[in-house]
Design a protein around this motif. Structure first.
Motif, mmCIF file in Angstrom:
data_model
loop_
_atom_site.group_PDB
_atom_site.id
_atom_site.type_symbol
_atom_site.label_atom_id
_atom_site.label_comp_id
_atom_site.label_asym_id
_atom_site.label_seq_id
_atom_site.Cartn_x
_atom_site.Cartn_y
_atom_site.Cartn_z
ATOM 1 N N GLY A 133 88.132 -3.385 -17.694
ATOM 2 C CA GLY A 133 87.988 -2.962 -16.308
ATOM 3 C C GLY A 133 88.792 -3.790 -15.327
ATOM 4 N N GLY A 134 89.725 -4.603 -15.826
ATOM 5 C CA GLY A 134 90.483 -5.489 -14.947
ATOM 6 C C GLY A 134 91.931 -5.096 -14.791
ATOM 7 N N GLU A 135 92.214 -3.797 -14.841
ATOM 8 C CA GLU A 135 93.601 -3.335 -14.769
ATOM 9 C C GLU A 135 94.268 -3.695 -13.446
ATOM 10 O OE1 GLU A 135 91.049 -1.592 -15.698
ATOM 11 O OE2 GLU A 135 91.421 -1.161 -17.826
ATOM 12 N N MET B 286 98.672 -16.009 -17.191
ATOM 13 C CA MET B 286 98.300 -15.078 -16.132
ATOM 14 C C MET B 286 98.027 -13.703 -16.728
ATOM 15 S SD MET B 286 98.118 -16.822 -13.417
ATOM 16 C CE MET B 286 97.853 -15.445 -12.288
ATOM 17 N N ALA B 287 96.911 -13.136 -16.309
ATOM 18 C CA ALA B 287 96.591 -11.767 -16.709
ATOM 19 C C ALA B 287 97.220 -10.804 -15.711
ATOM 20 C CB ALA B 287 95.080 -11.570 -16.752
ATOM 21 N N GLN B 288 98.011 -9.875 -16.222
ATOM 22 C CA GLN B 288 98.661 -8.858 -15.403
ATOM 23 C C GLN B 288 98.310 -7.490 -15.978
ATOM 24 O OE1 GLN B 288 100.533 -9.452 -12.725
ATOM 25 N NE2 GLN B 288 101.139 -11.601 -12.859
ATOM 26 N N ASN B 289 97.903 -6.580 -15.086
ATOM 27 C CA ASN B 289 97.551 -5.218 -15.521
ATOM 28 C C ASN B 289 96.479 -5.227 -16.610
ATOM 29 O OD1 ASN B 289 99.558 -4.105 -13.787
ATOM 30 N ND2 ASN B 289 101.110 -4.554 -15.343
ATOM 31 N N GLY B 290 95.599 -6.219 -16.538
ATOM 32 C CA GLY B 290 94.475 -6.267 -17.463
ATOM 33 C C GLY B 290 94.770 -6.861 -18.819
ATOM 34 N N ALA C 220 83.994 -13.142 -15.543
ATOM 35 C CA ALA C 220 83.912 -12.811 -16.963
ATOM 36 C C ALA C 220 83.177 -13.916 -17.697
ATOM 37 C CB ALA C 220 85.304 -12.624 -17.560
ATOM 38 N N SER C 221 82.421 -13.524 -18.701
ATOM 39 C CA SER C 221 81.745 -14.511 -19.531
ATOM 40 C C SER C 221 82.762 -15.198 -20.429
ATOM 41 C CB SER C 221 80.665 -13.840 -20.382
ATOM 42 O OG SER C 221 81.222 -12.807 -21.168
ATOM 43 N N ALA C 222 82.539 -16.494 -20.707
ATOM 44 C CA ALA C 222 83.425 -17.239 -21.594
ATOM 45 C C ALA C 222 83.223 -16.757 -23.029
ATOM 46 C CB ALA C 222 83.149 -18.733 -21.478
ATOM 47 N N ARG D 80 84.907 -9.335 -21.118
ATOM 48 C CA ARG D 80 84.152 -8.333 -20.365
ATOM 49 C C ARG D 80 83.615 -8.933 -19.074
ATOM 50 N NH1 ARG D 80 83.613 -7.361 -25.722
ATOM 51 N NH2 ARG D 80 83.809 -5.185 -26.382
ATOM 52 N N PRO D 81 83.510 -8.126 -18.021
ATOM 53 C CA PRO D 81 82.997 -8.650 -16.752
ATOM 54 C C PRO D 81 81.558 -9.116 -16.895
ATOM 55 C CG PRO D 81 83.172 -6.257 -16.674
ATOM 56 C CD PRO D 81 83.837 -6.695 -17.939
ATOM 57 N N LEU D 82 81.272 -10.219 -16.230
ATOM 58 C CA LEU D 82 79.932 -10.787 -16.258
ATOM 59 C C LEU D 82 79.064 -10.059 -15.240
ATOM 60 C CD1 LEU D 82 78.222 -13.121 -17.458
ATOM 61 C CD2 LEU D 82 78.915 -14.479 -15.486
ATOM 62 N N ARG D 83 77.991 -9.478 -15.707
ATOM 63 C CA ARG D 83 77.086 -8.762 -14.812
ATOM 64 C C ARG D 83 76.206 -9.774 -14.085
ATOM 65 N NH1 ARG D 83 73.802 -4.827 -18.304
ATOM 66 N NH2 ARG D 83 73.222 -3.949 -16.277
ATOM 67 N N LEU D 84 76.157 -9.651 -12.766
ATOM 68 C CA LEU D 84 75.396 -10.578 -11.942
ATOM 69 C C LEU D 84 74.043 -9.975 -11.584
ATOM 70 C CD1 LEU D 84 78.238 -11.836 -9.572
ATOM 71 C CD2 LEU D 84 77.417 -12.867 -11.696
ATOM 72 N N GLY D 85 73.061 -10.850 -11.404
ATOM 73 C CA GLY D 85 71.713 -10.388 -11.111
ATOM 74 C C GLY D 85 71.157 -11.017 -9.851
ATOM 75 N N SER D 86 69.847 -10.910 -9.680
ATOM 76 C CA SER D 86 69.198 -11.421 -8.474
ATOM 77 C C SER D 86 67.786 -11.878 -8.798
ATOM 78 C CB SER D 86 69.159 -10.346 -7.384
ATOM 79 O OG SER D 86 68.334 -9.261 -7.792
ATOM 80 N N ILE D 87 67.271 -12.749 -7.933
ATOM 81 C CA ILE D 87 65.868 -13.166 -7.971
ATOM 82 C C ILE D 87 65.279 -12.862 -6.600
ATOM 83 C CG2 ILE D 87 64.255 -15.086 -8.211
ATOM 84 C CD1 ILE D 87 66.278 -16.426 -10.049
ATOM 85 N N GLN D 88 64.247 -12.053 -6.589
ATOM 86 C CA GLN D 88 63.589 -11.671 -5.344
ATOM 87 C C GLN D 88 62.104 -11.984 -5.457
ATOM 88 O OE1 GLN D 88 64.477 -7.527 -4.947
ATOM 89 N NE2 GLN D 88 66.685 -7.837 -4.856
#
Length: 298
Positions: free
Chosen positions: A61-63, A88-92, A115-117, A133-141
């Motif tokens: 998803g990083g194109e 350098m990452a170019q075009n994903g 992204a996760s390591a 893969r992109p690291l999914r972020l969350g929340s604490i409420q």
């Protein structure tokens, strides 16, 4: 090494890699060597200084992302040769055409692409491929309460319980006692709370976890003073009067040290699960019930 044989003292039993660095700073790394002093390898271990492998990868998803990718060799001796490599990452996509063999930690250093390591092994003369893969972020409420009423203006601080490099975050509870911490990577966190209440400072804390499966965590932090109870620990714990007892609240992370009064203990304890230790030795878990009774936890 480069056609010549060298001997080194045998290390303790284990699995090793041998690293050779020549005068031109070319690096050679052996494959994993299972070493047993009573049964050494039957032939010399071959190391070729300058031998490399390739690492190619993509950003899912990083194109549209332009970002630096860092690969850190976890085998090479730090300070004696280069251990960190960047591309350098170019075009994903990104590529490391010549890496010393070994185990690498690969991560993206970009605020626009979390992204996760990933761990990857690069072999001599081989091309290794990886997908980040992109690291999914969350929340604490949650809400801050006292005597079942919302607490406005409580100061909250969020810290990581596992990552020493995590920058603590702060916020203040709103008029209905609610608060939120957003954009959190998966981790185990601790929320500390302080508030001025009728000239006295009250405090509390609670643990919360954000996982890749459950990105949103809902909690309540109750600042109601816990009742002071007298209790005895389960007989199977074999605790003698006067021994130092510590009780860790598994929900809030608070460590409590009850006081002995004769043959019973006294402490301010909230209902919940506690881990009990005598000195430095863990002896088991107990559950404090709402009626103040204490029993062994199953």
């Amino acid at each position: 090494i480069g056609g010549q044989e060298e001997a080194i003292p045998g290390p303790p039993e284990g699995t090793y890699r041998l690293v050779a660095i020549d005068a031109a700073h070319s690096v050679g790394v052996s494959g994993p060597v299972a070493w047993d002093p009573t049964n050494p390898p039957p032939m010399p271990i071959r190391i070729v200084p300058g031998a490399t492998g390739s690492l190619r990868g993509t950003l899912e998803g990083g194109e549209e992302v332009v970002a630096e990718v860092v690969a850190t060799n976890m085998v090479l001796p730090d300070g004696k040769c280069t251990t960190e490599f960047s591309a350098m990452a170019q075009n994903g996509t990104f590529s490391f055409p010549a890496l010393p063999p070994g185990d690498y930690l690969v991560l993206v250093t970009s605020e626009s692409y979390n992204a996760s390591a990933e761990n990857v092994r690069v072999g001599s003369g081989r091309v290794t491929e990886i997908k980040l893969r992109p690291l999914r972020l969350g929340s604490i409420q949650g809400k801050v309460l006292k005597d079942k009423a919302p607490v406005e203006g409580a100061n909250l601080e969020l810290v990581s319980q596992t990552d020493p490099d995590f920058t603590p975050r702060k916020t203040v509870s709103s008029s209905d006692g609610s608060f939120a911490f957003e954009d959190l990577p998966p981790d185990l966190y601790l929320i500390r709370v302080t508030v001025q209440d009728q000239g006295q400072q009250r405090s509390g804390q609670k643990s919360a976890r954000v996982t890749s499966d459950e990105l949103s965590s809902q909690i309540e932090i109750d600042l109601t003073p816990p009742p002071r109870i007298s209790f005895a620990l389960p007989p199977q714990f074999a605790v003698l009067p006067g021994q130092p007892v510590q009780m860790l609240n598994r929900d809030t992370g608070q460590l409590i040290q009850p006081k002995w009064h004769g043959n019973v203990l006294e402490a301010e304890l909230l209902p919940g699960l506690y881990s009990v230790s005598i000195g430095d030795a863990a002896v088991g878990d107990v559950r404090v019930n709402p009626d103040g009774t204490v029993e062994a936890a199953e």
